[in-house]
Design a protein around this motif. Structure first.
Motif, PDB file in Angstrom:
ATOM      1  N   VAL A 242       6.841  11.074  -0.995  1.00  0.00           N
ATOM      2  CA  VAL A 242       6.403  12.217  -0.536  1.00  0.00           C
ATOM      3  C   VAL A 242       4.861  11.779  -0.650  1.00  0.00           C
ATOM      4  N   TYR A 243       4.162  12.172   0.529  1.00  0.00           N
ATOM      5  CA  TYR A 243       2.673  11.512   0.591  1.00  0.00           C
ATOM      6  C   TYR A 243       1.958  12.569   1.592  1.00  0.00           C
ATOM      7  N   GLY A 244       1.842  13.658   0.995  1.00  0.00           N
ATOM      8  CA  GLY A 244       1.075  14.772   1.833  1.00  0.00           C
ATOM      9  C   GLY A 244       0.043  15.628   1.055  1.00  0.00           C
TER      10      GLY A 244
ATOM     11  N   MET B 251      -4.204   5.183   1.714  1.00  0.00           N
ATOM     12  CA  MET B 251      -3.858   4.743   0.213  1.00  0.00           C
ATOM     13  C   MET B 251      -5.166   4.043  -0.127  1.00  0.00           C
ATOM     14  N   PRO B 252      -6.041   4.486  -1.081  1.00  0.00           N
ATOM     15  CA  PRO B 252      -7.108   3.544  -1.728  1.00  0.00           C
ATOM     16  C   PRO B 252      -6.675   2.530  -2.471  1.00  0.00           C
TER      17      PRO B 252
ATOM     18  N   VAL C 140       8.489  -0.119  -2.131  1.00  0.00           N
ATOM     19  CA  VAL C 140       8.076   1.182  -1.933  1.00  0.00           C
ATOM     20  C   VAL C 140       7.161   1.601  -0.574  1.00  0.00           C
ATOM     21  N   LYS C 141       6.176   0.435  -0.580  1.00  0.00           N
ATOM     22  CA  LYS C 141       5.410   0.098   0.639  1.00  0.00           C
ATOM     23  C   LYS C 141       6.269  -0.633   1.686  1.00  0.00           C
ATOM     24  N   PRO C 142       6.330  -0.157   2.605  1.00  0.00           N
ATOM     25  CA  PRO C 142       7.230  -1.055   3.616  1.00  0.00           C
ATOM     26  C   PRO C 142       6.469  -2.199   3.968  1.00  0.00           C
ATOM     27  N   PRO C 143       6.957  -3.483   3.819  1.00  0.00           N
ATOM     28  CA  PRO C 143       6.172  -4.637   3.955  1.00  0.00           C
ATOM     29  C   PRO C 143       5.907  -4.822   5.592  1.00  0.00           C
ATOM     30  N   GLY C 144       4.678  -4.967   5.938  1.00  0.00           N
ATOM     31  CA  GLY C 144       4.374  -5.124   7.537  1.00  0.00           C
ATOM     32  C   GLY C 144       3.649  -4.025   8.028  1.00  0.00           C
ATOM     33  N   GLU C 145       3.623  -2.822   7.284  1.00  0.00           N
ATOM     34  CA  GLU C 145       2.936  -1.675   7.585  1.00  0.00           C
ATOM     35  C   GLU C 145       1.355  -1.819   6.988  1.00  0.00           C
ATOM     36  N   SER C 146       0.582  -1.219   7.806  1.00  0.00           N
ATOM     37  CA  SER C 146      -1.002  -1.574   7.433  1.00  0.00           C
ATOM     38  C   SER C 146      -1.347  -0.622   6.284  1.00  0.00           C
ATOM     39  N   ASP C 147      -2.263  -1.246   5.543  1.00  0.00           N
ATOM     40  CA  ASP C 147      -2.920  -0.025   4.769  1.00  0.00           C
ATOM     41  C   ASP C 147      -4.152   0.623   5.283  1.00  0.00           C
ATOM     42  N   GLY C 148      -4.530   0.469   6.337  1.00  0.00           N
ATOM     43  CA  GLY C 148      -5.505   1.026   7.065  1.00  0.00           C
ATOM     44  C   GLY C 148      -6.369   0.180   7.780  1.00  0.00           C
TER      45      GLY C 148
ATOM     46  N   PHE D 154      -8.545   5.489   3.608  1.00  0.00           N
ATOM     47  CA  PHE D 154      -8.123   5.448   4.947  1.00  0.00           C
ATOM     48  C   PHE D 154      -6.858   6.206   5.284  1.00  0.00           C
ATOM     49  N   SER D 155      -6.236   6.905   4.238  1.00  0.00           N
ATOM     50  CA  SER D 155      -4.965   7.635   4.487  1.00  0.00           C
ATOM     51  C   SER D 155      -5.505   9.086   4.209  1.00  0.00           C
ATOM     52  N   SER D 156      -6.749   9.571   4.607  1.00  0.00           N
ATOM     53  CA  SER D 156      -7.415  10.918   4.293  1.00  0.00           C
ATOM     54  C   SER D 156      -6.242  11.908   5.000  1.00  0.00           C
TER      55      SER D 156
ATOM     56  N   ALA E 154      -4.396   1.185  11.977  1.00  0.00           N
ATOM     57  CA  ALA E 154      -4.395   2.498  11.164  1.00  0.00           C
ATOM     58  C   ALA E 154      -3.180   2.532  10.326  1.00  0.00           C
ATOM     59  N   ALA E 155      -3.731   3.145   8.987  1.00  0.00           N
ATOM     60  CA  ALA E 155      -2.660   3.196   7.907  1.00  0.00           C
ATOM     61  C   ALA E 155      -1.098   3.522   8.238  1.00  0.00           C
ATOM     62  N   GLY E 156      -0.408   2.929   7.822  1.00  0.00           N
ATOM     63  CA  GLY E 156       1.014   3.051   8.211  1.00  0.00           C
ATOM     64  C   GLY E 156       1.651   2.427   9.460  1.00  0.00           C
ATOM     65  N   THR E 157       0.594   1.936  10.433  1.00  0.00           N
ATOM     66  CA  THR E 157       1.126   1.538  11.462  1.00  0.00           C
ATOM     67  C   THR E 157       1.651  -0.039  11.424  1.00  0.00           C
TER      68      THR E 157
ATOM     69  N   ILE F 267      11.223   5.259   2.678  1.00  0.00           N
ATOM     70  CA  ILE F 267      10.851   6.247   3.760  1.00  0.00           C
ATOM     71  C   ILE F 267       9.572   7.129   3.373  1.00  0.00           C
ATOM     72  N   TRP F 268       8.648   6.902   4.122  1.00  0.00           N
ATOM     73  CA  TRP F 268       7.596   7.849   3.726  1.00  0.00           C
ATOM     74  C   TRP F 268       7.388   8.922   4.651  1.00  0.00           C
ATOM     75  N   LEU F 269       7.405  10.312   3.675  1.00  0.00           N
ATOM     76  CA  LEU F 269       7.435  11.360   4.349  1.00  0.00           C
ATOM     77  C   LEU F 269       5.787  11.903   4.393  1.00  0.00           C
ATOM     78  N   THR F 270       5.437  11.957   5.537  1.00  0.00           N
ATOM     79  CA  THR F 270       3.954  12.618   5.565  1.00  0.00           C
ATOM     80  C   THR F 270       3.983  13.685   6.591  1.00  0.00           C
ATOM     81  N   PRO F 271       3.161  14.384   6.403  1.00  0.00           N
ATOM     82  CA  PRO F 271       3.006  15.571   7.320  1.00  0.00           C
ATOM     83  C   PRO F 271       2.957  15.219   8.657  1.00  0.00           C
ATOM     84  N   GLU F 272       2.224  13.932   9.099  1.00  0.00           N
ATOM     85  CA  GLU F 272       2.334  13.525  10.372  1.00  0.00           C
ATOM     86  C   GLU F 272       3.429  13.286  10.933  1.00  0.00           C
ATOM     87  N   ARG F 273       4.116  12.556  10.219  1.00  0.00           N
ATOM     88  CA  ARG F 273       5.427  12.004  10.864  1.00  0.00           C
ATOM     89  C   ARG F 273       6.613  13.037  10.793  1.00  0.00           C
ATOM     90  N   VAL F 274       6.732  13.937   9.451  1.00  0.00           N
ATOM     91  CA  VAL F 274       7.480  14.708   9.477  1.00  0.00           C
ATOM     92  C   VAL F 274       6.874  16.238   9.094  1.00  0.00           C
TER      93      VAL F 274
HETATM   94  C1  BGC Z   1      -0.222   5.595   5.167  1.00  0.00           C
HETATM   95  C2  BGC Z   1       1.196   6.193   5.623  1.00  0.00           C
HETATM   96  C3  BGC Z   1       2.445   5.051   5.590  1.00  0.00           C
HETATM   97  C4  BGC Z   1       2.343   4.345   4.303  1.00  0.00           C
HETATM   98  C5  BGC Z   1       3.611   3.381   4.419  1.00  0.00           C
HETATM   99  C6  BGC Z   1       0.166   4.837   3.915  1.00  0.00           C
HETATM  100  O1  BGC Z   1      -1.008   4.128   3.400  1.00  0.00           O
HETATM  101  O2  BGC Z   1      -1.123   6.687   4.981  1.00  0.00           O
HETATM  102  O3  BGC Z   1       1.037   6.842   6.580  1.00  0.00           O
HETATM  103  O4  BGC Z   1       3.547   5.916   5.821  1.00  0.00           O
HETATM  104  O5  BGC Z   1       1.099   3.972   3.932  1.00  0.00           O
HETATM  105  O6  BGC Z   1       3.334   2.318   5.157  1.00  0.00           O
END
Ligand code: BGC
Length: 395
Positions: A179-181, A1-2, A357-365, A190-192, A372-375, A145-152
């Motif tokens: 939905v993020y794909g 996400m930029p 919407v953004k799960p707190p504690g998950e990285s932006d990138g 960072f989320s290319s 990495a983004a989402g970790t 719950i984020w649906l990305t093609p990597e996870r789902v």
């Molecule tokens: C990431 C996704 C992640 C989402 C929520 C996005 O920036 O690219 O992989 O699921 O953030 O943390």
């Protein structure tokens, strides 16, 4: 996400009308109008007459011979009073109804808390005691719950989504998906990634099939429209968002397109992009996704966009906005952020709810020391919780 640099050239100033509307939001007490209507109804004594309600009934000398029997005036007084009570009740109900947000899908609904979220897993995993406690605290609240093609992955999306929807149904809770794909996702940030056009739409079809006709919330493609002008083909991107949105038309999903945030595009520009992407076919738009602008500023922004669109509804991401945005404008794993308001629906004509919407504690990138983004990033989780606690404690 930029979701990047604040670029808003529009000062966020709440005009009177916005203020008046914003006063109503989130308030469980009746609005001033409604309460004064209630009071005026209550002031009419039951079975009695309101002042001036029944002309000719005021006491006064009358010729004895023409004095009517007592039965008639009492019946008239009672009828007039009943009529007034009925009118007052009707007027009150009109006022209350006109202040209710029409068809808010989030109203009176518990939100689904994913027992398998990154936060829930981190709460059980190793780390310092504070980090596990922070993860447990975050895991308790409903995040999207984020649906990305990597996870789902394509080919599995329908089943994964259907399982989640079924799981939510067992507790009567409403699931919120992102939905993020989309093709070229954040256009080199960072989320290319994302899926090529046709594959993307097939994947969205799978998600739509998994959702079926049960009510769910879908936030469609964070940043996609606000960022479009920085991507190689802005019109193709808008068209792709529009096509993705169409895929949800036969489902029970209430879709919110992404509407950037108050420090990004001016409201009029954002409204134009949303219009071009077919927001009239959606419940509305989401603002502040993964950003940390203050809720008031976002509410004002949402109202301006909504006004420009003739009344679309909105949700606001408050997952990390408790301390407002950082002064240096950093968006990516910014320091000093705090958890914001817990997700809840609002009684508001524009803003349906504030959500995480953004799960707190998950990285932006991979920025500012984050993974990495989402970790899951335990240090960020700990800081968000500690800062929220500090703010709640008044320091
Ligand atoms: C990431 C996704 C992640 C989402 C929520 C996005 O920036 O690219 O992989 O699921 O953030 O943390």
């Amino acid at each position: 996400m930029p979701n990047d640099a604040p670029r808003g050239d529009e000062p966020v100033v709440r005009h009177d009308r916005d203020d008046a509307r914003y006063v109503l939001r989130g308030s469980t007490s009746p609005s001033p109008d409604a309460s004064s209507a209630d009071e005026s109804a209550a002031r009419i004594p039951a079975g009695g007459s309101a002042p001036g309600a029944a002309p000719g009934l005021a006491p006064g000398p009358r010729p004895a011979a023409r004095r009517p029997s007592r039965a008639l005036p009492i019946a008239l007084i009672a009828a007039a009073a009943l009529l007034l009570l009925a009118l007052a009740a009707f007027a009150t109900s009109l006022i209350i109804v006109s202040q209710q947000p029409e068809g808010n899908p989030l109203r009176d609904r518990a939100l689904f808390v994913d027992p398998d979220s990154n936060a829930a897993r981190a709460a059980e995993a190793s780390g310092t005691e504070e980090q596990r406690a922070a993860a447990a605290r975050i895991a308790e609240s409903p995040s999207a719950i984020w649906l990305t093609p990597e996870r789902v992955q394509p080919g599995t999306a329908s089943g994964v989504v259907a399982d989640t929807v079924a799981q939510a149904k067992t507790t009567g809770a409403l699931p919120v998906f992102v939905v993020y794909g989309i093709t070229d996702r954040d256009c080199g940030g960072f989320s290319s990634g994302g899926l090529p056009g046709d594959e993307y739409l097939d994947w969205v079809d799978e998600i739509a099939a998994g959702l079926g006709d049960r009510t769910s919330i879908v936030v469609l493609e964070p940043d996609s429209l606000a960022l479009a002008s920085e991507c190689p083909d802005p019109d193709a991107r808008t068209e792709l968002v529009r096509s993705a949105l169409e895929r949800f038309s036969g489902t029970g999903a209430e879709v919110y397109l992404d509407g950037g945030h108050s420090a990004w595009l001016p409201a009029a520009d954002m409204a134009e992009l949303l219009r071009a992407a077919g927001v009239d076919q959606a419940r509305g738009f989401a603002t502040n996704v993964s950003n940390s602008q203050a809720t008031d500023a976002e509410a004002t922004y949402a109202m301006r966009i909504s006004d420009a669109l003739g009344g679309a509804h909105a949700i606001i991401d408050t997952s990390r906005n408790g301390a407002g945005p950082p002064t240096d404008g950093e968006w990516c794993n910014a320091a000093g952020l705090a958890l914001g308001d817990e997700p809840h629906a609002l009684d508001d004509p524009v803003v349906d709810a504030v959500l995480w919407v953004k799960p707190p504690g998950e990285s932006d990138g991979t920025c500012n020391g984050g993974p990495a983004a989402g970790t899951w990033w335990p240090e960020q989780a700990e800081e968000l919780v500690a800062n929220a606690d500090r703010l709640a404690g008044g320091s």
